[in-house]
Design a protein around this motif. Structure first.
Motif, PDB file in Angstrom:
ATOM      1  N   TYR A  60       0.917  -1.155  -0.147  1.00 36.04           N
ATOM      2  CA  TYR A  60       0.034   0.050   0.190  1.00 36.04           C
ATOM      3  C   TYR A  60       1.016   1.243  -0.060  1.00 36.04           C
ATOM      4  CZ  TYR A  60      -4.115   2.920   0.800  1.00 36.04           C
ATOM      5  OH  TYR A  60      -5.062   3.963   1.028  1.00 36.04           O
ATOM      6  N   ILE A  61       1.991   1.302   0.922  1.00 32.99           N
ATOM      7  CA  ILE A  61       2.780   2.349   0.720  1.00 32.99           C
ATOM      8  C   ILE A  61       3.630   2.554  -0.614  1.00 32.99           C
ATOM      9  CG2 ILE A  61       5.017   3.260   1.994  1.00 32.99           C
ATOM     10  CD1 ILE A  61       3.684   1.712   4.626  1.00 32.99           C
ATOM     11  N   ASN A  62       4.018   1.661  -0.966  1.00 29.19           N
ATOM     12  CA  ASN A  62       4.753   1.443  -2.389  1.00 29.19           C
ATOM     13  C   ASN A  62       3.866   2.287  -3.589  1.00 29.19           C
ATOM     14  OD1 ASN A  62       7.115   0.463  -1.442  1.00 29.19           O
ATOM     15  ND2 ASN A  62       6.414  -1.481  -1.974  1.00 29.19           N
ATOM     16  N   ASP A  63       2.501   1.782  -3.393  1.00 29.47           N
ATOM     17  CA  ASP A  63       1.450   2.178  -4.150  1.00 29.47           C
ATOM     18  C   ASP A  63       1.299   3.843  -4.063  1.00 29.47           C
ATOM     19  OD1 ASP A  63      -0.749   1.291  -6.155  1.00 29.47           O
ATOM     20  OD2 ASP A  63      -1.754   2.896  -5.101  1.00 29.47           O
ATOM     21  N   TYR A  64       1.025   4.263  -2.671  1.00 30.13           N
ATOM     22  CA  TYR A  64       1.201   5.492  -2.503  1.00 30.13           C
ATOM     23  C   TYR A  64       2.421   6.524  -3.016  1.00 30.13           C
ATOM     24  CZ  TYR A  64       0.860   9.749   0.598  1.00 30.13           C
ATOM     25  OH  TYR A  64       0.806  10.936   0.961  1.00 30.13           O
ATOM     26  N   ALA A  65       3.470   5.872  -2.907  1.00 33.21           N
ATOM     27  CA  ALA A  65       4.631   6.508  -3.185  1.00 33.21           C
ATOM     28  C   ALA A  65       4.705   6.497  -4.754  1.00 33.21           C
ATOM     29  CB  ALA A  65       6.269   5.697  -2.562  1.00 33.21           C
ATOM     30  N   ALA A  66       4.495   5.514  -5.397  1.00 31.98           N
ATOM     31  CA  ALA A  66       4.339   5.521  -6.788  1.00 31.98           C
ATOM     32  C   ALA A  66       3.709   6.586  -7.568  1.00 31.98           C
ATOM     33  CB  ALA A  66       3.828   4.174  -7.434  1.00 31.98           C
ATOM     34  N   ARG A  67       2.486   6.955  -6.559  1.00 33.47           N
ATOM     35  CA  ARG A  67       1.600   8.059  -7.180  1.00 33.47           C
ATOM     36  C   ARG A  67       2.351   9.387  -7.010  1.00 33.47           C
ATOM     37  NH1 ARG A  67      -2.912  10.648  -4.666  1.00 33.47           N
ATOM     38  NH2 ARG A  67      -2.979   8.892  -3.109  1.00 33.47           N
ATOM     39  N   LEU A  68       2.963   9.555  -5.749  1.00 34.65           N
ATOM     40  CA  LEU A  68       3.591  10.629  -5.420  1.00 34.65           C
ATOM     41  C   LEU A  68       4.756  10.850  -6.419  1.00 34.65           C
ATOM     42  CD1 LEU A  68       4.540  10.646  -1.558  1.00 34.65           C
ATOM     43  CD2 LEU A  68       2.443  11.903  -2.917  1.00 34.65           C
ATOM     44  N   ARG A  69       5.675   9.954  -7.096  1.00 36.78           N
ATOM     45  CA  ARG A  69       6.847  10.051  -8.019  1.00 36.78           C
ATOM     46  C   ARG A  69       6.289  10.446  -9.208  1.00 36.78           C
ATOM     47  NH1 ARG A  69       7.709   4.790  -5.822  1.00 36.78           N
ATOM     48  NH2 ARG A  69       9.589   4.789  -4.167  1.00 36.78           N
ATOM     49  N   TRP A  70       4.889   9.774  -9.595  1.00 33.69           N
ATOM     50  CA  TRP A  70       4.254  10.202 -10.769  1.00 33.69           C
ATOM     51  C   TRP A  70       3.817  11.666 -10.752  1.00 33.69           C
ATOM     52  CZ3 TRP A  70      -1.097  11.293 -11.551  1.00 33.69           C
ATOM     53  CH2 TRP A  70      -1.664  11.534 -12.755  1.00 33.69           C
ATOM     54  N   MET A  71       3.268  12.103  -9.676  1.00 29.98           N
ATOM     55  CA  MET A  71       2.963  13.395  -9.596  1.00 29.98           C
ATOM     56  C   MET A  71       4.163  14.360  -9.575  1.00 29.98           C
ATOM     57  SD  MET A  71       0.061  12.977  -6.649  1.00 29.98           S
ATOM     58  CE  MET A  71      -0.483  14.566  -6.540  1.00 29.98           C
ATOM     59  N   ASN A  72       5.275  14.054  -9.074  1.00 27.39           N
ATOM     60  CA  ASN A  72       6.562  14.791  -9.195  1.00 27.39           C
ATOM     61  C   ASN A  72       6.792  14.787 -10.622  1.00 27.39           C
ATOM     62  OD1 ASN A  72       6.881  15.416  -6.441  1.00 27.39           O
ATOM     63  ND2 ASN A  72       8.270  13.671  -6.075  1.00 27.39           N
ATOM     64  N   MET A  73       6.948  13.863 -11.520  1.00 29.47           N
ATOM     65  CA  MET A  73       7.228  13.834 -12.826  1.00 29.47           C
ATOM     66  C   MET A  73       6.200  14.589 -13.587  1.00 29.47           C
ATOM     67  SD  MET A  73      10.181  12.613 -12.868  1.00 29.47           S
ATOM     68  CE  MET A  73      10.052  12.632 -14.689  1.00 29.47           C
ATOM     69  N   LEU A  74       4.714  14.646 -13.121  1.00 28.83           N
ATOM     70  CA  LEU A  74       3.776  15.395 -13.807  1.00 28.83           C
ATOM     71  C   LEU A  74       3.981  17.165 -13.760  1.00 28.83           C
ATOM     72  CD1 LEU A  74       1.324  14.707 -15.500  1.00 28.83           C
ATOM     73  CD2 LEU A  74       0.083  15.104 -13.204  1.00 28.83           C
ATOM     74  N   ARG A  75       4.707  17.405 -12.305  1.00 28.13           N
ATOM     75  CA  ARG A  75       5.076  18.648 -12.417  1.00 28.13           C
ATOM     76  C   ARG A  75       6.258  19.029 -13.179  1.00 28.13           C
ATOM     77  NH1 ARG A  75       3.548  18.196  -6.708  1.00 28.13           N
ATOM     78  NH2 ARG A  75       5.310  17.073  -6.351  1.00 28.13           N
ATOM     79  N   SER A  76       7.065  18.369 -13.144  1.00 25.70           N
ATOM     80  CA  SER A  76       8.363  18.326 -14.010  1.00 25.70           C
ATOM     81  C   SER A  76       8.048  18.624 -15.472  1.00 25.70           C
ATOM     82  CB  SER A  76       9.398  17.223 -13.747  1.00 25.70           C
ATOM     83  OG  SER A  76      10.697  17.583 -14.247  1.00 25.70           O
ATOM     84  N   ASP A  77       7.255  17.791 -15.752  1.00 22.37           N
ATOM     85  CA  ASP A  77       6.699  17.690 -17.359  1.00 22.37           C
ATOM     86  C   ASP A  77       6.204  19.151 -17.732  1.00 22.37           C
ATOM     87  OD1 ASP A  77       6.389  16.087 -19.984  1.00 22.37           O
ATOM     88  OD2 ASP A  77       4.229  16.742 -19.323  1.00 22.37           O
ATOM     89  N   SER A  78       5.264  19.573 -16.871  1.00 25.58           N
ATOM     90  CA  SER A  78       4.486  20.620 -17.028  1.00 25.58           C
ATOM     91  C   SER A  78       5.695  21.976 -16.870  1.00 25.58           C
ATOM     92  CB  SER A  78       3.633  21.069 -16.089  1.00 25.58           C
ATOM     93  OG  SER A  78       2.952  22.061 -16.021  1.00 25.58           O
ATOM     94  N   LEU A  79       6.451  21.765 -16.051  1.00 25.03           N
ATOM     95  CA  LEU A  79       7.669  23.013 -16.115  1.00 25.03           C
ATOM     96  C   LEU A  79       8.457  22.736 -17.465  1.00 25.03           C
ATOM     97  CD1 LEU A  79       9.091  24.892 -14.450  1.00 25.03           C
ATOM     98  CD2 LEU A  79      10.587  23.095 -13.474  1.00 25.03           C
ATOM     99  N   TYR A  80       8.794  21.637 -17.934  1.00 27.70           N
ATOM    100  CA  TYR A  80       9.530  21.618 -19.049  1.00 27.70           C
ATOM    101  C   TYR A  80       8.894  21.881 -20.518  1.00 27.70           C
ATOM    102  CZ  TYR A  80      14.002  20.049 -17.083  1.00 27.70           C
ATOM    103  OH  TYR A  80      15.259  19.843 -16.755  1.00 27.70           O
ATOM    104  N   ALA A  81       7.512  21.682 -20.180  1.00 25.87           N
ATOM    105  CA  ALA A  81       6.806  21.910 -21.546  1.00 25.87           C
ATOM    106  C   ALA A  81       6.578  23.519 -21.645  1.00 25.87           C
ATOM    107  CB  ALA A  81       5.250  21.430 -21.246  1.00 25.87           C
TER     108      ALA A  81
END
Length: 390
Positions: free
Chosen positions: A126-147
């Motif tokens: 469960y924690i790994n799933d929660y952490a995977a979503r946090l990593r995805w959200m970090n990459m989503l922010r980074s993708d928006s920034l680089y866009a």
């Protein structure tokens, strides 16, 4: 960037929620405890042994037979019309009942250990799933920034304000980040599968949120821990096994009665009673010696388990304090600085106050800080629930 990012993340989260069923950690633990097949099997094993406790009786097999004697040469033969023989073993009943009771106790303790192990594995995934979503959200922010970075670079290139190399570098970094975002999404899907293995065979679940506070750690005393209770039950079982083996050398009784016919004359009957005394003393002595050695082995294993359990508890507490301090640092210092660093980097690049290399360096440092926080938080939560269910 803010409006664009909000739209992207809301769209992404809505897509994920459509594919998976959100579930809280408490609900996941309860569902796994109720439905997971291995735990159900352990529960049924304990129930079956509990039911077997009522099967012990001093009365053994009941033999029914008939036959004849002295048949031939024209004499009056003796015919047994019906004979009933009841075997009785009154001296081993107590030992057998105690042995079954101890076996049921071991099965119940094994069920408790299995339930605790299951809870630990469910919490970890469960924690790994929660952490995977946090990593995805970090990459989503980074993708928006680089866009936004790529868009600014494109406009400046069209105005002949920057070189082709700078614009191509912006495009390249945007593509790399987009690829990392897709990989993060796949990692999140894998985390959903890992979590769902404990909950359902045909439904994917996703973590909703985790309590990140460290205010309560299970205070189960060592003597009440399921692992230690299992060790105690195994020790009791080894003692019961010795007593049951000893009771096998006790005498066994039998009674017998029958109806007979001698020649043409009926109305006779016969009876007898007796005792059966085991004579295999050598084999029994060897069996008892092996049982006593097994008891000593169980005692040694229990001592080793107690040492391992105590040491693991101390190590987990040390890790908990370590990761708590690191997480506090990220929350209070590193994360706010990283978010501000991302904002300032884009504003400064738009205003031509910094070059593209400075922007990339600042953006990468901010992303590393965000990912570092996720890893530290994951370790903190894993240690927290490991302590609760170890």
């Amino acid at each position: 960037m803010t409006k664009r990012y909000i739209i992207i993340i809301l769209t992404g989260l809505a897509t994920v929620a459509q594919a998976q069923r959100p579930i809280s950690l408490e609900a996941a633990l309860a569902k796994a405890a109720r439905d997971y097949p291995a735990l159900r099997a352990a529960r049924l094993k304990a129930a079956g042994l509990e039911a077997m406790k009522k099967s012990v009786s001093p009365f053994g097999d009941l033999d029914l037979s008939g036959g004849g004697e002295e048949i031939g040469h024209g004499n009056d033969a003796v015919y047994t019309l019906a004979r009933v023989r009841q075997n009785i073993d009154p001296f081993s009943v107590k030992g057998k009942r105690v042995l079954l009771d101890r076996q049921a106790g071991v099965a119940k303790a094994e069920e408790a250990v299995a339930g605790r192990d299951l809870a630990r594995m469910v919490a970890a995934d469960y924690i790994n799933d929660y952490a995977a979503r946090l990593r995805w959200m970090n990459m989503l922010r980074s993708d928006s920034l680089y866009a936004d970075f790529e868009e600014v670079a494109r406009k400046r290139y069209e105005l002949k304000d920057i070189s082709l190399l700078e614009y191509q570098t912006a495009q390249s970094y945007r593509r790399q980040v987009s690829l990392s975002l897709r990989e993060a999404a796949r990692d999140m899907e894998k985390a959903h599968i890992a979590l769902s293995q404990w909950l359902s065979a045909d439904t994917l679940f996703m973590a909703t949120d985790v309590d990140t506070t460290i205010t309560h750690i299970d205070g189960t005393h060592a003597e009440h821990h399921p692992v230690h209770l299992l060790a105690e039950q195994r020790a009791l079982l080894s003692e019961a096994n010795i007593k049951e083996l000893r009771s096998r050398m006790a005498p066994k009784l039998f009674v017998e009665a029958g109806l007979q016919k001698i020649g043409p004359r009926a109305g006779y009957y016969a009876w007898q009673a007796g005792v059966s005394i085991p004579m295999s003393f050598g084999a029994h002595k060897s069996t008892m010696k092996a049982a006593r050695i097994a008891r000593q082995q169980v005692q040694a294993e229990n001592e080793d388990l107690e040492r391992q359990h105590s040491t693991k508890h101390l190590l987990l507490l040390a890790d908990l304090n370590k990761y708590r301090q690191s997480t506090d640092y990220y929350v209070r210092t590193a994360l706010p600085l990283a978010r501000e660093q991302q904002r300032v980097a884009l504003v400064s690049y738009r205003a031509r106050s910094i070059g593209y290399l400075d922007f990339i360096q600042a953006a990468d440092q901010a992303l590393k800080a965000e990912m570092g926080y996720v890893e530290t938080l994951t370790q903190l939560l894993q240690t927290k629930y490991e302590l609760m269910y170890y």
